[in-house]
Design an enzyme around this catalytic site. Structure first.
Site, PDB file in Angstrom:
ATOM      1  N   THR A  10       0.875  -1.154   0.000  1.00  0.00           N
ATOM      2  CA  THR A  10       0.000   0.000   0.000  1.00  0.00           C
ATOM      3  C   THR A  10       0.917   1.210   0.000  1.00  0.00           C
ATOM      4  O   THR A  10       2.129   1.058   0.038  1.00  0.00           O
ATOM      5  CB  THR A  10      -0.910   0.014   1.246  1.00  0.00           C
ATOM      6  OG1 THR A  10      -1.936   0.964   1.059  1.00  0.00           O
ATOM      7  CG2 THR A  10      -0.147   0.341   2.509  1.00  0.00           C
ATOM      8  N   ALA A 166       1.554   5.705  -7.069  1.00  0.00           N
ATOM      9  CA  ALA A 166       0.647   4.757  -7.722  1.00  0.00           C
ATOM     10  C   ALA A 166       1.075   4.460  -9.157  1.00  0.00           C
ATOM     11  O   ALA A 166       0.870   3.348  -9.652  1.00  0.00           O
ATOM     12  CB  ALA A 166      -0.780   5.295  -7.700  1.00  0.00           C
ATOM     13  N   CYS A 169       4.322   1.980  -8.287  1.00  0.00           N
ATOM     14  CA  CYS A 169       4.185   0.795  -7.432  1.00  0.00           C
ATOM     15  C   CYS A 169       2.977  -0.029  -7.871  1.00  0.00           C
ATOM     16  O   CYS A 169       1.849   0.456  -7.833  1.00  0.00           O
ATOM     17  CB  CYS A 169       4.022   1.222  -5.972  1.00  0.00           C
ATOM     18  SG  CYS A 169       3.738  -0.170  -4.859  1.00  0.00           S
ATOM     19  N   SER A 172      -0.066  -0.380  -5.382  1.00  0.00           N
ATOM     20  CA  SER A 172      -0.789   0.824  -4.969  1.00  0.00           C
ATOM     21  C   SER A 172      -1.625   1.312  -6.143  1.00  0.00           C
ATOM     22  O   SER A 172      -1.303   1.039  -7.290  1.00  0.00           O
ATOM     23  CB  SER A 172       0.194   1.928  -4.551  1.00  0.00           C
ATOM     24  OG  SER A 172       0.973   1.527  -3.455  1.00  0.00           O
TER      25      SER A 172
END
EC number: 3.4.25.2
Length: 182
Positions: A10, A166, A169, A172
């Site tokens: 996350t 985001a 990754c 995420s």
């Protein structure tokens, strides 16, 4: 759970700029290479929005830690630093808690803290903290934006930084939730 099926990542980011404190989290929950949910809520408010916490790691473990933190905050009359230290001590020494696989960022008007299962309570430099698989991307972006984009608000910096994380990754996403410490 085997390593290739572990719950992954996350991105949680917290920053303070001009007395405004924002915590942001993405909404993705992954299991192995599968996205289980894209709208998870990884932030919780405590003490009438005066304290906000976000977690990375196992969802059940993160929620268990939120509950423990809430108890500590009530016991210590909303003193975040003392509550965090007491939680970290319990987390490190309690057989059950020691097995929890999560990290937390907690913040109030005076402190931004990272809590780990190793018993660490870290107050980061530069008024920026991030955890999770996308944490380093968000941290780097936020520090750069805070240094060079003086016209951006804390909320704008958090959103831009989370979107960069985001983009980079795979664990995420762009479903960003933000909370402001009041």
């Amino acid at each position: 759970m085997s390593d290739n099926l572990a719950l992954h990542g996350t991105t949680i980011l917290c920053l303070k700029k001009n007395e405004e404190i924002i915590i942001a989290a993405d909404g993705q929950v992954s299991h192995g290479n599968t996205i289980l949910k894209s709208t998870a809520r990884k932030l919780r408010t405590i003490a009438n929005n005066k304290i906000i916490a976000g977690f990375a790691g196992s969802t059940a473990d993160g929620l268990a830690l939120f509950e423990k933190l809430e108890v500590k905050i009530e016991q210590h009359k909303h003193n975040l630093l003392r509550s965090a230290v007491e939680l970290a001590k319990d987390w490190r020494s309690d057989k059950y808690l020691r097995r929890l696989e999560a990290m937390m960022i907690v913040a109030d008007r005076n402190h931004i803290l990272i809590l780990t299962g190793n018993g660490d309570v870290v107050e980061p430099e530069n008024n920026v903290a991030a955890i999770g698989s996308g944490g380093l991307f968000a941290l780097s972006a936020a520090r750069a934006l805070m240094s060079y984009e003086n016209n951006l608000t804390a909320e704008e910096i958090a959103l831009k930084s989370m979107n960069i994380a985001a983009d980079l990754c795979v664990f995420s996403n762009h479903n960003i939730i933000m909370e402001k410490v009041v």
